[in-house]
Design an enzyme around this catalytic site. Sequence first.
Site, mmCIF file in Angstrom:
data_model
loop_
_atom_site.group_PDB
_atom_site.id
_atom_site.type_symbol
_atom_site.label_atom_id
_atom_site.label_comp_id
_atom_site.label_asym_id
_atom_site.label_seq_id
_atom_site.Cartn_x
_atom_site.Cartn_y
_atom_site.Cartn_z
ATOM 1 N N LYS A 260 -11.186 6.539 -12.589
ATOM 2 C CA LYS A 260 -10.185 6.213 -11.573
ATOM 3 C C LYS A 260 -9.014 7.186 -11.707
ATOM 4 C CE LYS A 260 -11.620 1.446 -10.929
ATOM 5 N NZ LYS A 260 -11.371 0.005 -11.138
ATOM 6 N N LYS B 45 -4.624 2.513 -6.650
ATOM 7 C CA LYS B 45 -4.169 1.155 -6.998
ATOM 8 C C LYS B 45 -3.496 1.137 -8.379
ATOM 9 C CE LYS B 45 -7.383 0.341 -10.177
ATOM 10 N NZ LYS B 45 -7.156 -0.011 -11.584
ATOM 11 N N GLY C 246 -16.080 3.135 -20.678
ATOM 12 C CA GLY C 246 -17.225 4.004 -20.959
ATOM 13 C C GLY C 246 -18.283 3.262 -21.760
ATOM 14 N N GLY D 77 -18.429 9.717 -22.209
ATOM 15 C CA GLY D 77 -17.224 8.916 -22.429
ATOM 16 C C GLY D 77 -17.590 7.611 -23.117
HETATM 17 P P1 NAD Z 1 -10.041 4.278 -22.711
HETATM 18 O O1 NAD Z 1 -8.671 4.385 -22.139
HETATM 19 O O2 NAD Z 1 -10.450 2.963 -23.245
HETATM 20 O O3 NAD Z 1 -10.269 5.285 -23.889
HETATM 21 C C1 NAD Z 1 -9.801 6.581 -23.948
HETATM 22 C C2 NAD Z 1 -10.989 7.460 -24.237
HETATM 23 O O4 NAD Z 1 -10.577 8.826 -24.187
HETATM 24 C C3 NAD Z 1 -11.605 7.240 -25.621
HETATM 25 O O5 NAD Z 1 -13.002 7.167 -25.529
HETATM 26 C C4 NAD Z 1 -11.197 8.485 -26.387
HETATM 27 O O6 NAD Z 1 -12.129 8.838 -27.371
HETATM 28 C C5 NAD Z 1 -11.207 9.493 -25.270
HETATM 29 N N1 NAD Z 1 -10.464 10.718 -25.566
HETATM 30 C C6 NAD Z 1 -9.297 10.864 -26.244
HETATM 31 N N2 NAD Z 1 -8.958 12.161 -26.292
HETATM 32 C C7 NAD Z 1 -9.924 12.844 -25.634
HETATM 33 C C8 NAD Z 1 -10.133 14.208 -25.331
HETATM 34 N N3 NAD Z 1 -9.262 15.152 -25.698
HETATM 35 N N4 NAD Z 1 -11.235 14.553 -24.620
HETATM 36 C C9 NAD Z 1 -12.108 13.612 -24.208
HETATM 37 N N5 NAD Z 1 -11.969 12.306 -24.464
HETATM 38 C C10 NAD Z 1 -10.876 11.930 -25.162
HETATM 39 O O7 NAD Z 1 -11.071 4.778 -21.578
HETATM 40 P P2 NAD Z 1 -11.846 3.901 -20.491
HETATM 41 O O8 NAD Z 1 -11.252 2.535 -20.338
HETATM 42 O O9 NAD Z 1 -13.293 3.990 -20.793
HETATM 43 O O10 NAD Z 1 -11.491 4.674 -19.133
HETATM 44 C C11 NAD Z 1 -12.338 5.605 -18.507
HETATM 45 C C12 NAD Z 1 -12.103 5.539 -17.002
HETATM 46 O O11 NAD Z 1 -12.545 4.255 -16.537
HETATM 47 C C13 NAD Z 1 -10.640 5.642 -16.564
HETATM 48 O O12 NAD Z 1 -10.534 6.470 -15.434
HETATM 49 C C14 NAD Z 1 -10.263 4.222 -16.193
HETATM 50 O O13 NAD Z 1 -9.285 4.131 -15.178
HETATM 51 C C15 NAD Z 1 -11.590 3.682 -15.677
HETATM 52 N N6 NAD Z 1 -11.740 2.212 -15.711
HETATM 53 C C16 NAD Z 1 -11.385 1.499 -16.814
HETATM 54 C C17 NAD Z 1 -11.580 0.117 -16.821
HETATM 55 C C18 NAD Z 1 -11.223 -0.728 -18.025
HETATM 56 O O14 NAD Z 1 -11.171 -1.971 -17.886
HETATM 57 N N7 NAD Z 1 -11.015 -0.152 -19.180
HETATM 58 C C19 NAD Z 1 -12.160 -0.505 -15.720
HETATM 59 C C20 NAD Z 1 -12.513 0.254 -14.627
HETATM 60 C C21 NAD Z 1 -12.301 1.624 -14.626
HETATM 61 P P1 13P Z 2 -6.556 -0.584 -16.159
HETATM 62 O O1 13P Z 2 -6.903 0.825 -16.502
HETATM 63 O O2 13P Z 2 -5.133 -0.751 -15.656
HETATM 64 O O3 13P Z 2 -6.897 -1.571 -17.234
HETATM 65 O O4 13P Z 2 -7.439 -0.971 -14.876
HETATM 66 C C1 13P Z 2 -8.750 -1.357 -15.046
HETATM 67 C C2 13P Z 2 -9.340 -1.461 -13.687
HETATM 68 O O5 13P Z 2 -9.560 -0.454 -13.065
HETATM 69 C C3 13P Z 2 -9.574 -2.806 -13.147
HETATM 70 O O6 13P Z 2 -10.437 -2.772 -12.040
#
Ligand code: NAD
Ligand code: 13P
Length: 393
Positions: free
Chosen positions: A136, A253, A15, A10
Amino acid sequence: IKKHKVTVIGSGNWGTTVAKLVAENCAEHPDTFEKDVQMWVYEENVTLPKDSKHFDASIGEQPQKLTHILNTYHENVKYLPGIPLPHNLVANPSLVDAVKDSSILIFNLPHEFIGNICRQIKDHIAPYARGISCIKGVSVTDDKIELICNYVSDALNIYCGALSGANIASEIANEQWCETTIAYNTPLVDRRDENGRPVGNGESNDHTKQLTPLPLDYPPLDHDEWSLLFSRPYFTVSMVSDIVGVSLAGALKNIVAIACGYVEGHGWNMTAKTAVMRRGMQEIIRFANEFFPGQIEPRTFWEESAGWGDMIVSCTSARNWRCSKLAVERNLPIEEVEKTELNGQKLQGISTTREVSSFLRAKGAEERYPVFMAVERIIDQEIKVEEIPKLFK
Ligand code: NAD
Ligand code: 13P
């Protein structure tokens, strides 16, 4: 002695951030980890605009592969713009090649894609690989619910822990300090005594039944090593064993964050949001006790970053909160705001709300979860935000 090869699956906003910090640690701890970290990228074409510092006149405004941009300029211009990435982080568009021979797999992509990922890598990973899910979300089918890390464990027959906390990716990528929680229950087959000899009798204490032990020529993978891999001066890690509490707090959450965005978009302020957060946390703990009885440690919710910490940050500054607030302000469906505001990033809260509501309906438990159920009805534009108080009696 072997070293752990690390792959991050990811390359979105979180990621890429986690891949950055893990790659920094792999470069700093060459006795334990291979220097180069693989990052699987869902390949897409990206156009660098003329004002980009990476704009190359000989290429012009022609679309280029995201992996090429990542490996050339060491920046994820689409999902984490402006953040220089370590040169030992290698972007790879081939999932099967990226996971090859890795003993550590870090799952970090929107939860809706995890099933497809596991199907593709199942026959290509090392049988002794160990995972951490930074995802998440939950996996729901009809009246069954599964944690994402347990879904991964089952699908791949490996052990997988969970990382979750009050973590806004862009802040951590900018090396602003924060904390996180990692839940990992070192499988019995991997436990070693002080001389490095196995202490288990071959049984497994975890979700998967017959686990291939981590070979003895690898450094052990216990709380200390996970902490070494993820801790940075700007990222403080707390290691725990409560897989269920950490995973559910992080997934659920997101529903409450959407509720808080709606409330704020409606024009109500901190007092109303606090009421929603308090009731939301009550429902999260109720949900954990009802559907995962005896499997949580209450302290996770009160004392860990994955608990109240994540609730507070998510309900005041994260993407789910921001987009639901804008949805009310602009009188648009939240899915529309997600498309126009996030440039390909994904909200986890919409699908989690739908999945959890459908699970609660299948269980006949809707009445005990008014916050979760109300969010689905507001997303579907069946009710308005001002109707919330009467639903919460
Ligand atoms: P993101 O929402 O920023 O990006 C979406 C990702 O999905 C991209 O890398 C895209 O290339 C990919 N994608 C699109 N279509 C796809 C497909 N068909 N198959 C596989 N991948 C595909 O993602 P993120 O923020 O890295 O979120 C990943 C996890 O981390 C989520 O569960 C999110 O809740 C969690 N998370 C995010 C944050 C944050 O601040 N962004 C913080 C903590 C936890
Ligand atoms: P969002 O996907 O709503 O940005 O949440 C990020 C997160 O998990 C904060 O801890």
